[in-house]
Design a protein around this motif. Structure first.
Motif, PDB file in Angstrom:
ATOM      1  N   ILE A  84       0.823  -1.219   0.000  1.00 50.69           N
ATOM      2  CA  ILE A  84       0.000   0.000   0.000  1.00 50.69           C
ATOM      3  C   ILE A  84       0.853   1.264   0.000  1.00 50.69           C
ATOM      4  N   GLY A  85       2.165   1.100  -0.015  1.00 52.46           N
ATOM      5  CA  GLY A  85       3.051   2.259  -0.061  1.00 52.46           C
ATOM      6  C   GLY A  85       4.497   1.825  -0.112  1.00 52.46           C
ATOM      7  N   VAL A  86       5.350   2.680  -0.700  1.00 51.90           N
ATOM      8  CA  VAL A  86       6.786   2.398  -0.774  1.00 51.90           C
ATOM      9  C   VAL A  86       7.559   3.670  -0.436  1.00 51.90           C
ATOM     10  N   ASP A  87       8.487   3.565   0.502  1.00 50.53           N
ATOM     11  CA  ASP A  87       9.396   4.664   0.826  1.00 50.53           C
ATOM     12  C   ASP A  87      10.719   4.360   0.145  1.00 50.53           C
ATOM     13  N   LEU A  88      10.968   5.049  -0.972  1.00 52.22           N
ATOM     14  CA  LEU A  88      12.148   4.752  -1.771  1.00 52.22           C
ATOM     15  C   LEU A  88      13.436   5.126  -1.058  1.00 52.22           C
ATOM     16  N   LYS A  89      13.412   6.181  -0.231  1.00 54.25           N
ATOM     17  CA  LYS A  89      14.631   6.602   0.470  1.00 54.25           C
ATOM     18  C   LYS A  89      15.003   5.615   1.566  1.00 54.25           C
ATOM     19  N   SER A 273      -1.808   0.655 -10.968  1.00 54.93           N
ATOM     20  CA  SER A 273      -2.174   0.485  -9.562  1.00 54.93           C
ATOM     21  C   SER A 273      -1.958   1.779  -8.782  1.00 54.93           C
ATOM     22  N   PRO A 274      -2.853   2.105  -7.856  1.00 52.90           N
ATOM     23  CA  PRO A 274      -2.660   3.293  -7.022  1.00 52.90           C
ATOM     24  C   PRO A 274      -1.368   3.276  -6.214  1.00 52.90           C
ATOM     25  N   LEU A 275      -0.714   2.117  -6.122  1.00 50.54           N
ATOM     26  CA  LEU A 275       0.567   2.048  -5.419  1.00 50.54           C
ATOM     27  C   LEU A 275       1.585   3.003  -6.031  1.00 50.54           C
ATOM     28  N   ILE A 276       1.518   3.178  -7.348  1.00 49.64           N
ATOM     29  CA  ILE A 276       2.499   4.024  -8.042  1.00 49.64           C
ATOM     30  C   ILE A 276       2.450   5.461  -7.532  1.00 49.64           C
ATOM     31  N   ALA A 277       1.260   5.936  -7.177  1.00 50.89           N
ATOM     32  CA  ALA A 277       1.120   7.314  -6.695  1.00 50.89           C
ATOM     33  C   ALA A 277       1.787   7.529  -5.347  1.00 50.89           C
ATOM     34  N   SER A 442      -1.014   7.734   1.290  1.00 53.51           N
ATOM     35  CA  SER A 442      -0.393   8.865   0.606  1.00 53.51           C
ATOM     36  C   SER A 442       1.109   8.816   0.882  1.00 53.51           C
ATOM     37  N   PRO A 443       1.923   9.521   0.089  1.00 53.20           N
ATOM     38  CA  PRO A 443       3.374   9.539   0.373  1.00 53.20           C
ATOM     39  C   PRO A 443       3.688   9.984   1.796  1.00 53.20           C
ATOM     40  N   GLN A 449       4.507   6.131   8.515  1.00 51.43           N
ATOM     41  CA  GLN A 449       4.461   4.715   8.906  1.00 51.43           C
ATOM     42  C   GLN A 449       5.872   4.146   9.051  1.00 51.43           C
ATOM     43  N   VAL A 450       6.729   4.475   8.103  1.00 49.68           N
ATOM     44  CA  VAL A 450       8.106   3.962   8.125  1.00 49.68           C
ATOM     45  C   VAL A 450       8.901   4.562   9.279  1.00 49.68           C
ATOM     46  N   GLU A 451       8.800   5.870   9.459  1.00 48.42           N
ATOM     47  CA  GLU A 451       9.556   6.527  10.532  1.00 48.42           C
ATOM     48  C   GLU A 451       9.043   6.144  11.901  1.00 48.42           C
TER      49      GLU A 451
END
Length: 456
Positions: A84-89, A273-277, A442-443, A449-451
């Protein structure tokens, strides 16, 4: 190499692209070189091009759902859930598991193949009243619904209600819409013979599309041939027309016509897919902008392919051309991206994706089909043989091939059956109930979520 220090390869999506990538990685990487993980809501690969035949009952749902767990040779870890989300950094993928738990999955390399979802527009009543044709559940549900309309029409004492239940509207003049209309129309015309109280002339199918031509990729002649087949069967094809408003008992077209119907099937294209956004990266018409090697510029170890990526079509040689979202491209991209991931791991040069389209096949049910293999235009039985031969050979396992071939032979000998499984006994489920497009973060939410989870 110690198992703890193995590079982590995360593949998102178990469609054509994702599964081909995983299988290639398993075959070409030794267990010590990397740990491979696959994120998918369902532990099977769905052969999407044959969904209309599931909806019409020619094939059983299980025959085109190829299990990812059958073979004991495969060592990929499967996470049942959806990204449902990706943190590229931070190099973390946020996953909602099937138990509704949100977890962070760290990676060293990520292959994004989340596929696509049904493209909808801001049309009043569309998502509340239309059916989709993108998932196995939708195909099975649509079959149940269509057969139930015959039962309900037969039981009705109201002529207006009976007529509305026997009218069906399919939106989308591409492969999915054309095949869906053709296969289901054939099903209803065969089934109505078992309903002595129903007038077969009341069954009416409408296929509409905003484009000026039906399946323009096939070319002028084959597109016209397909249209003639449909019209000969009684399907009313309307081009340059779309839906203005969709209600529970009628559909209003943009040309002003109002069609009383309880069945609106929406197949008007797909979007990434909405994942890309959630990535915050550059896109091309909603698809992730990638290089010819299917890498995301500016981000090491990030690859994207399939319906969710705008992969340059090097075979065309045209500036700005991207590969269409078809199965044959997705499968070959999956293998190439696996090779490029391996090349990156081994400090070798990556190779661009180049594939010339092999042609198109459209199965209209029965003995009707149009195909264009390698540019050769075919109609009727020769086209049918090519279409089914292509689909059969593209199935990944011998079990799937055996099931599909057995279903085809049984249908050819015994004909259609008109049994519904009872989905209609539960509450109605429409387009909005099958594709969970509101589940993505959302980004900003991904970052939080990651932090918030602290170090992986």
């Amino acid at each position: 190499m110690d198992i703890v220090t193995r590079p982590r390869i995360l593949v998102v999506g178990a469609g054509f692209a994702g599964v081909e990538c995983v299988r290639r990685l398993e075959r070409r990487l030794s267990p010590d070189e990397a740990a491979v993980t696959l994120v998918t809501p369902f532990a099977y690969q769905l052969y999407l091009p044959l969904l209309p035949q599931v909806a019409s009952g020619v094939l059983t749902p299980q025959s085109i759902a190829v299990s990812l767990r059958r073979s004991r040779r495969y060592r990929t870890r499967i996470i049942p859930g959806g990204a449902i989300g990706v943190d590229l950094k931070a190099k973390v993928c946020v996953i909602r598991t099937i138990t509704d738990e949100i977890v962070n999955e760290p990676y060293d390399y990520i292959v994004l193949a989340p596929g696509s979802v049904t493209r909808t527009f801001d049309i009043p009543g569309l998502v509340d009243n239309a059916f989709g044709m993108k998932t196995l559940a939708e195909a099975a549900y649509v079959r149940d619904h269509v057969i139930s309309q015959l039962d309900l029409a037969d039981a009705s004492h109201d002529p207006a209600e009976r007529a509305s239940r026997l009218q069906f509207v399919v939106v989308g003049g591409g492969y999915a819409g054309t095949e869906t209309a053709a296969c289901l129309q054939r099903l209803t015309c065969n089934a109505v013979k078992r309903y002595p109280r129903l007038d077969p002339r009341l069954i009416r199918w409408h296929l509409i599309d905003i484009a000026p031509k039906l399946m323009p990729e096939l070319g002028e002649k084959l597109g016209r041939s397909a249209q003639e087949v449909l019209r000969r069967r009684g399907v009313e094809v309307s081009l340059g027309v779309s839906v203005e408003k969709a209600g529970p008992q009628e559909v209003t077209f943009t040309d002003g016509r109002v069609v009383p119907t309880r069945t609106l099937i929406w197949t008007a294209g797909v979007v990434a897919s909405p994942l890309i956004a959630t990535l915050g990266a550059e896109t091309v018409r909603g698809r992730l902008a990638v290089t010819a090697e299917m890498c995301l510029p500016g981000h090491d170890g990030v690859f994207a392919l399939g319906d969710a990526a705008a992969v340059p079509d090097e075979a065309k040689g045209e500036k700005g051309a991207v590969c269409p979202p078809t199965a044959q491209h997705a499968m070959r991209q999956g293998r190439k991206v696996a090779d490029n991931v391996i090349a990156t791991l081994r400090d070798q040069p990556m190779q661009p994706y180049v594939h010339k389209d092999l042609g198109l096949v459209v199965d209209l049910g029965g003995r009707d089909a149009v195909s264009k293999p390698l540019g050769v235009e075919l109609r009727g039985l020769p086209a049918q043989a090519v279409a089914r031969g292509y689909h059969w050979s593209a199935l990944r396992t011998n079990v799937a091939k055996t099931r599909v071939m057995t279903n085809w032979l049984l249908n050819a000998v015994a004909g259609d059956d008109f049994v519904r499984t009872g989905f209609q006994a539960r509450r109605p489920a429409k387009l909005k109930d099958f594709e969970y497009t509101n589940a993505y973060l959302s980004p900003e939410q991904v970052r939080a979520q990651v932090e918030g989870a602290g170090p992986a």
